[in-house]
Design a protein around this motif. Structure first.
Motif, short mmCIF file in Angstrom:
data_model
loop_
_atom_site.label_atom_id
_atom_site.label_comp_id
_atom_site.label_asym_id
_atom_site.label_seq_id
_atom_site.Cartn_x
_atom_site.Cartn_y
_atom_site.Cartn_z
N ALA A 71 0.84 -1.20 0.00
CA ALA A 71 0.00 0.00 0.00
C ALA A 71 0.87 1.25 0.00
N VAL B 99 -4.30 0.37 2.70
CA VAL B 99 -4.52 -1.08 2.71
C VAL B 99 -5.97 -1.38 2.34
N CYS C 223 -1.36 4.16 -1.68
CA CYS C 223 -2.78 3.99 -1.38
C CYS C 223 -2.92 3.42 0.02
#
Length: 89
Positions: free
Chosen positions: A75, A82, A80
């Protein structure tokens, strides 16, 4: 008296395995899609995440179960959360 019931226990395990497989498939697709969105190769993602190049390929093919630590590394490398990797788009 001891009564052992195997049916419901087995059914419960099968349901858990189905859920685990579908979650693994979802992670696989999300990792690949996000990597491609960023225009990053598997090798570059491996370098960014600190994971091995072959491990990234195996994740994207749905061949490996991931630890929470690996999900967090991916991630971070994919910029981004999780939750973005484990949820439907």
């Amino acid at each position: 008296m001891l009564l052992i019931v195997c049916g419901p226990i087995r059914l419960g395990c099968e349901i858990i395995l189905d859920v685990a497989e579908s979650t693994l498939n979802l992670i696989q697709k999300n990792v690949r899609n996000r990597r491609k969105q960023l225009g990053v190769s598997q090798e570059e993602l491996a370098d960014r995440s600190g994971l091995h190049r072959t491990y990234i390929g195996a994740i994207e093919r749905g061949e490996r179960n991931l630890t929470v630590a690996s999900l967090e590394k991916l991630a971070r490398a994919l910029k981004c959360r999780v939750s973005d990797l484990v949820s439907k788009p």
